[in-house]
Design a protein around this motif. Structure first.
Motif, PDB file in Angstrom:
ATOM      1  N   VAL A  41       0.819  -1.212   0.004  1.00 57.08           N
ATOM      2  CA  VAL A  41      -0.062   0.023   0.195  1.00 57.08           C
ATOM      3  C   VAL A  41       0.936   1.299  -0.099  1.00 57.08           C
ATOM      4  CG1 VAL A  41      -1.796   1.356   1.299  1.00 57.08           C
ATOM      5  CG2 VAL A  41      -1.887  -1.331   1.057  1.00 57.08           C
ATOM      6  N   VAL A  42       1.783   1.308   0.820  1.00 58.50           N
ATOM      7  CA  VAL A  42       2.900   2.446   0.891  1.00 58.50           C
ATOM      8  C   VAL A  42       3.582   2.621  -0.245  1.00 58.50           C
ATOM      9  CG1 VAL A  42       4.923   3.264   1.997  1.00 58.50           C
ATOM     10  CG2 VAL A  42       3.015   2.401   3.427  1.00 58.50           C
ATOM     11  N   ASN A  43       3.985   1.489  -1.061  1.00 58.99           N
ATOM     12  CA  ASN A  43       4.801   1.698  -2.382  1.00 58.99           C
ATOM     13  C   ASN A  43       3.777   2.110  -3.409  1.00 58.99           C
ATOM     14  OD1 ASN A  43       7.067   0.788  -1.024  1.00 58.99           O
ATOM     15  ND2 ASN A  43       6.741  -1.122  -1.679  1.00 58.99           N
ATOM     16  N   MET A  44       2.527   1.820  -3.423  1.00 60.14           N
ATOM     17  CA  MET A  44       1.619   2.085  -4.415  1.00 60.14           C
ATOM     18  C   MET A  44       1.337   3.579  -4.443  1.00 60.14           C
ATOM     19  SD  MET A  44      -1.179  -0.792  -5.134  1.00 60.14           S
ATOM     20  CE  MET A  44      -1.864  -1.113  -3.170  1.00 60.14           C
ATOM     21  N   THR A  45       1.258   4.176  -3.067  1.00 60.66           N
ATOM     22  CA  THR A  45       0.815   5.351  -2.875  1.00 60.66           C
ATOM     23  C   THR A  45       2.172   6.415  -3.410  1.00 60.66           C
ATOM     24  OG1 THR A  45      -0.602   4.924  -1.142  1.00 60.66           O
ATOM     25  CG2 THR A  45       0.025   7.309  -1.520  1.00 60.66           C
ATOM     26  N   ARG A  46       3.350   5.869  -2.856  1.00 61.06           N
ATOM     27  CA  ARG A  46       4.501   6.647  -3.035  1.00 61.06           C
ATOM     28  C   ARG A  46       4.993   6.687  -4.841  1.00 61.06           C
ATOM     29  NH1 ARG A  46       9.716   4.887  -0.340  1.00 61.06           N
ATOM     30  NH2 ARG A  46      10.414   6.980  -1.383  1.00 61.06           N
ATOM     31  N   SER A  47       4.626   5.406  -5.396  1.00 63.78           N
ATOM     32  CA  SER A  47       4.833   5.737  -6.737  1.00 63.78           C
ATOM     33  C   SER A  47       4.006   6.336  -7.746  1.00 63.78           C
ATOM     34  CB  SER A  47       4.916   4.063  -7.382  1.00 63.78           C
ATOM     35  OG  SER A  47       3.543   3.640  -7.265  1.00 63.78           O
ATOM     36  N   THR A  48       2.726   6.872  -7.285  1.00 63.35           N
ATOM     37  CA  THR A  48       1.720   7.644  -8.228  1.00 63.35           C
ATOM     38  C   THR A  48       2.382   9.079  -7.972  1.00 63.35           C
ATOM     39  OG1 THR A  48       0.140   6.140  -7.176  1.00 63.35           O
ATOM     40  CG2 THR A  48      -0.632   8.621  -8.322  1.00 63.35           C
ATOM     41  N   PRO A  49       2.468   9.712  -9.225  1.00 57.52           N
ATOM     42  CA  PRO A  49       3.058  11.098  -9.330  1.00 57.52           C
ATOM     43  C   PRO A  49       1.945  11.832  -8.652  1.00 57.52           C
ATOM     44  CG  PRO A  49       3.212   9.775 -11.452  1.00 57.52           C
ATOM     45  CD  PRO A  49       2.568   8.994 -10.711  1.00 57.52           C
ATOM     46  N   VAL A  96      -2.219  12.645   2.029  1.00 55.34           N
ATOM     47  CA  VAL A  96      -2.060  11.266   1.418  1.00 55.34           C
ATOM     48  C   VAL A  96      -0.666  11.049   0.827  1.00 55.34           C
ATOM     49  CG1 VAL A  96      -3.104   9.909  -0.373  1.00 55.34           C
ATOM     50  CG2 VAL A  96      -4.531  11.305   0.816  1.00 55.34           C
ATOM     51  N   ALA A  97      -0.237  12.029   0.235  1.00 57.46           N
ATOM     52  CA  ALA A  97       1.082  11.854  -0.077  1.00 57.46           C
ATOM     53  C   ALA A  97       2.127  11.930   0.964  1.00 57.46           C
ATOM     54  CB  ALA A  97       1.407  13.100  -1.052  1.00 57.46           C
ATOM     55  N   ALA A  98       2.024  12.511   1.817  1.00 53.06           N
ATOM     56  CA  ALA A  98       2.979  12.661   3.027  1.00 53.06           C
ATOM     57  C   ALA A  98       3.145  11.411   3.710  1.00 53.06           C
ATOM     58  CB  ALA A  98       2.844  13.881   3.996  1.00 53.06           C
ATOM     59  N   ALA A  99       1.883  10.879   4.098  1.00 51.42           N
ATOM     60  CA  ALA A  99       2.023   9.713   4.882  1.00 51.42           C
ATOM     61  C   ALA A  99       2.812   8.744   4.759  1.00 51.42           C
ATOM     62  CB  ALA A  99       0.645   9.150   5.256  1.00 51.42           C
ATOM     63  N   PRO A 100       2.874   7.964   3.537  1.00 52.27           N
ATOM     64  CA  PRO A 100       3.701   6.910   3.119  1.00 52.27           C
ATOM     65  C   PRO A 100       4.991   7.376   3.056  1.00 52.27           C
ATOM     66  CG  PRO A 100       2.224   7.797   1.053  1.00 52.27           C
ATOM     67  CD  PRO A 100       1.792   8.182   2.494  1.00 52.27           C
ATOM     68  N   PHE A 101       5.519   8.566   2.469  1.00 51.81           N
ATOM     69  CA  PHE A 101       6.654   8.876   2.458  1.00 51.81           C
ATOM     70  C   PHE A 101       7.390   8.906   3.791  1.00 51.81           C
ATOM     71  CE2 PHE A 101      10.082  12.191   2.319  1.00 51.81           C
ATOM     72  CZ  PHE A 101      10.839  11.874   1.352  1.00 51.81           C
ATOM     73  N   ILE A 102       6.737   9.623   4.835  1.00 53.40           N
ATOM     74  CA  ILE A 102       7.155   9.389   6.359  1.00 53.40           C
ATOM     75  C   ILE A 102       7.195   8.097   6.849  1.00 53.40           C
ATOM     76  CG2 ILE A 102       6.462  10.314   8.559  1.00 53.40           C
ATOM     77  CD1 ILE A 102       5.272  12.917   7.228  1.00 53.40           C
ATOM     78  N   ALA A 103       6.311   7.207   6.408  1.00 52.79           N
ATOM     79  CA  ALA A 103       6.247   6.035   6.849  1.00 52.79           C
ATOM     80  C   ALA A 103       7.693   5.290   6.543  1.00 52.79           C
ATOM     81  CB  ALA A 103       5.283   5.240   6.364  1.00 52.79           C
ATOM     82  N   ARG A 104       8.009   5.493   5.215  1.00 55.82           N
ATOM     83  CA  ARG A 104       9.426   4.850   4.876  1.00 55.82           C
ATOM     84  C   ARG A 104      10.706   5.232   5.465  1.00 55.82           C
ATOM     85  NH1 ARG A 104       8.627  -0.471   3.357  1.00 55.82           N
ATOM     86  NH2 ARG A 104       7.250  -0.491   1.223  1.00 55.82           N
ATOM     87  N   VAL A 105      10.323   6.738   5.817  1.00 54.01           N
ATOM     88  CA  VAL A 105      11.741   7.330   6.494  1.00 54.01           C
ATOM     89  C   VAL A 105      11.808   6.937   7.677  1.00 54.01           C
ATOM     90  CG1 VAL A 105      12.250   9.702   7.176  1.00 54.01           C
ATOM     91  CG2 VAL A 105      11.554   9.454   4.977  1.00 54.01           C
TER      92      VAL A 105
END
Length: 222
Positions: free
Chosen positions: A60-68, A99-108
């Motif tokens: 889920v995190v990867n799908m959101t992060r990979s969307t421009p 929505v864009a920030a949450a998965p980025f922060i999760a990976r960080v």
């Protein structure tokens, strides 16, 4: 020379941008921080190993992060309307930014937690610490400098994203640059917007770097 009206618009645009970045960054952190911790501790051989959760949440995190981002903004317009009641304006822009920030922060956060010395975890386990105690007393404090650095990077990215939502009526400095600098052919306005954004990014980056150094235990010990 900028007119008083344009200066007022610049100030309002800056306030709107700060509002969007602060709110979306705060909500994104509240969502992304626990997800990142759980991704880190549920991996193979980790503290709370859980393959199913790790794979599903990671996907889920990867799908959101990979969307421009600009595509993400358009794709979730129905969701934005559901949450904010509209798809236009500063408050509406906070939804896709979050929505864009949450998965980025999760990976960080995940990467920062994974970098903690496993010897510290093993020592805590040997002393009988529970998984929750290890996470809150060992992993998060030790990973804090990396988390702060990652959150700083997230804030800088959100500033850029906040400018992009101006192209779809999101408000802020990006909207000002599009409407006045581009559509009305006022290059001085576009230049002013760019300068303000550059200064804002520098301030955020410098502040984040300072905080990261302050919370770094290695620097304190030296």
């Amino acid at each position: 020379m900028l007119s008083p009206q344009i200066i007022d618009l610049l100030i309002k645009g800056l306030i709107d941008t700060l509002h969007m970045v602060a709110v979306s960054g705060a909500i994104g952190t509240l969502i992304g921080l626990p997800i990142g911790v759980m991704l880190a501790v549920t991996g193979r051989g980790e503290l709370l190993q859980n393959f199913a959760f790790n794979k599903v949440m990671g996907a889920v995190v990867n799908m959101t992060r990979s969307t421009p981002f600009i595509i993400l903004v358009v794709a979730i317009i129905p969701f934005t309307r559901l949450i904010a009641g509209t798809s236009i304006g500063t408050n509406a822009a906070i939804v896709p930014l979050t929505v864009a920030a949450a998965p980025f922060i999760a990976r960080v956060v995940e990467n920062a937690v994974r970098e903690v010395d496993r010897g510290l975890v093993e020592a805590a386990q040997a002393m009988g610490a529970t998984p929750f105690q290890i996470i809150t007393k060992v992993l998060l404090p030790e990973a804090l400098p990396g988390i702060v650095a990652g959150l700083t990077l997230s804030a800088v990215s959100l500033i850029g994203y906040s400018a992009m939502v101006g192209a779809v009526g999101g408000g802020g400095l990006g909207d000002l640059g599009i409407r006045y600098g581009y559509q009305r052919f006022l290059p001085e306005v576009m230049l002013a917007v760019v300068i303000v954004l550059i200064v804002l990014v520098q301030i955020v980056q410098s502040t984040g770097d300072l905080i990261a150094r302050r919370v770094n235990k290695r620097n304190l010990k030296s």
